[in-house]
Design a protein around this motif. Sequence first.
Motif, PDB file in Angstrom:
ATOM      1  N   ALA A   4      -5.040  -8.443  -9.675  1.00 38.94           N
ATOM      2  CA  ALA A   4      -6.471  -8.124  -9.684  1.00 38.94           C
ATOM      3  C   ALA A   4      -7.279  -9.226 -10.361  1.00 38.94           C
ATOM      4  N   SER A   5      -6.815  -9.729 -11.497  1.00 37.79           N
ATOM      5  CA  SER A   5      -7.576 -10.769 -12.183  1.00 37.79           C
ATOM      6  C   SER A   5      -7.530 -12.084 -11.397  1.00 37.79           C
ATOM      7  N   ALA A   6      -6.414 -12.359 -10.716  1.00 35.74           N
ATOM      8  CA  ALA A   6      -6.337 -13.556  -9.870  1.00 35.74           C
ATOM      9  C   ALA A   6      -7.303 -13.433  -8.693  1.00 35.74           C
ATOM     10  N   ASP A   7      -7.412 -12.224  -8.128  1.00 36.21           N
ATOM     11  CA  ASP A   7      -8.351 -12.002  -7.021  1.00 36.21           C
ATOM     12  C   ASP A   7      -9.791 -12.195  -7.478  1.00 36.21           C
ATOM     13  N   VAL A   8     -10.125 -11.674  -8.647  1.00 34.82           N
ATOM     14  CA  VAL A   8     -11.482 -11.840  -9.187  1.00 34.82           C
ATOM     15  C   VAL A   8     -11.762 -13.305  -9.445  1.00 34.82           C
ATOM     16  N   ARG A   9     -10.795 -14.008 -10.022  1.00 34.55           N
ATOM     17  CA  ARG A   9     -10.963 -15.444 -10.279  1.00 34.55           C
ATOM     18  C   ARG A   9     -11.213 -16.190  -8.968  1.00 34.55           C
ATOM     19  N   ALA A  10     -10.477 -15.842  -7.911  1.00 38.00           N
ATOM     20  CA  ALA A  10     -10.646 -16.496  -6.613  1.00 38.00           C
ATOM     21  C   ALA A  10     -12.036 -16.217  -6.029  1.00 38.00           C
ATOM     22  N   VAL A  11     -12.508 -14.987  -6.141  1.00 36.85           N
ATOM     23  CA  VAL A  11     -13.846 -14.644  -5.640  1.00 36.85           C
ATOM     24  C   VAL A  11     -14.910 -15.432  -6.398  1.00 36.85           C
ATOM     25  N   VAL A  12     -14.792 -15.493  -7.711  1.00 32.12           N
ATOM     26  CA  VAL A  12     -15.755 -16.242  -8.529  1.00 32.12           C
ATOM     27  C   VAL A  12     -15.695 -17.727  -8.176  1.00 32.12           C
ATOM     28  N   ALA A  13     -14.511 -18.289  -8.046  1.00 35.77           N
ATOM     29  CA  ALA A  13     -14.372 -19.709  -7.701  1.00 35.77           C
ATOM     30  C   ALA A  13     -14.982 -20.002  -6.343  1.00 35.77           C
ATOM     31  N   ASN A  14     -14.734 -19.120  -5.357  1.00 35.83           N
ATOM     32  CA  ASN A  14     -15.312 -19.309  -4.024  1.00 35.83           C
ATOM     33  C   ASN A  14     -16.836 -19.330  -4.081  1.00 35.83           C
ATOM     34  N   GLU A  15     -17.433 -18.437  -4.835  1.00 27.16           N
ATOM     35  CA  GLU A  15     -18.894 -18.402  -4.940  1.00 27.16           C
ATOM     36  C   GLU A  15     -19.409 -19.639  -5.676  1.00 27.16           C
ATOM     37  N   GLN A  16     -18.744 -20.039  -6.730  1.00 27.41           N
ATOM     38  CA  GLN A  16     -19.165 -21.249  -7.441  1.00 27.41           C
ATOM     39  C   GLN A  16     -19.096 -22.473  -6.525  1.00 27.41           C
ATOM     40  N   ILE A  17     -18.068 -22.562  -5.718  1.00 28.97           N
ATOM     41  CA  ILE A  17     -17.915 -23.678  -4.778  1.00 28.97           C
ATOM     42  C   ILE A  17     -19.035 -23.654  -3.742  1.00 28.97           C
ATOM     43  N   ARG A  18     -19.349 -22.496  -3.208  1.00 23.48           N
ATOM     44  CA  ARG A  18     -20.452 -22.403  -2.225  1.00 23.48           C
ATOM     45  C   ARG A  18     -21.785 -22.817  -2.853  1.00 23.48           C
ATOM     46  N   GLN A  19     -21.988 -22.475  -4.115  1.00 22.78           N
ATOM     47  CA  GLN A  19     -23.214 -22.890  -4.809  1.00 22.78           C
ATOM     48  C   GLN A  19     -23.264 -24.407  -4.974  1.00 22.78           C
ATOM     49  N   VAL A  20     -22.128 -25.026  -5.249  1.00 21.62           N
ATOM     50  CA  VAL A  20     -22.069 -26.492  -5.354  1.00 21.62           C
ATOM     51  C   VAL A  20     -22.486 -27.120  -4.029  1.00 21.62           C
TER      52      VAL A  20
END
Length: 176
Positions: A4-20
């Motif tokens: 679950a925490s790995a999934d949350v980390r992946a979702v957050v990373a994906n959104e941060q990357i899209r913002q970049v």
Amino acid sequence: MTTASADVRAVVANEQIRQVLARVARGEDRRDAALIRAAFWPDAAVDFGIFAGSFDEYLDWVVPGSPAVPVTQHVLGQTAIELKGAVALTETHVNAYHRVDYGTEHHDVMLGGRYLDRLEERDGDWRIAHRTMLYDWTQDFGASADWSQGLMGAPFSAGHFTGRSAGDHSETFFGQ
């Protein structure tokens, strides 16, 4: 780390990357060095086929931009993201409009392609470490229409509706 925490980390990373990626597109369209700088690592490299170099060389090339290209608009499509720890490989579709001054007239030119980016996470911050541009198509639509006073026969009700690379209403909108 739990699933679950790995999934949350992946979702957050994906959104941060899209913002970049969005930050770069907006920075290029507005010719805003600070926005672009916030999306790339200082040691990054870029290769657009028509330009290749270090991040500083790229920034000098794209800001203030060519006087022969007074307006651009980069529209980003889907982004495929492969996370590999603190590295992400992405492919982002882009349609880019350029108003090109050929000296005697302006032309509306569009191109479609894909950004291949390698992003790195350093101290919790995702930024581009390397960008390569792939070109899929281009189209010159010929002489540009003068839309500076209105559209489709209707005049603008105020002067702030016309977009420009720098100094348009979006700067006021975002409080710059």
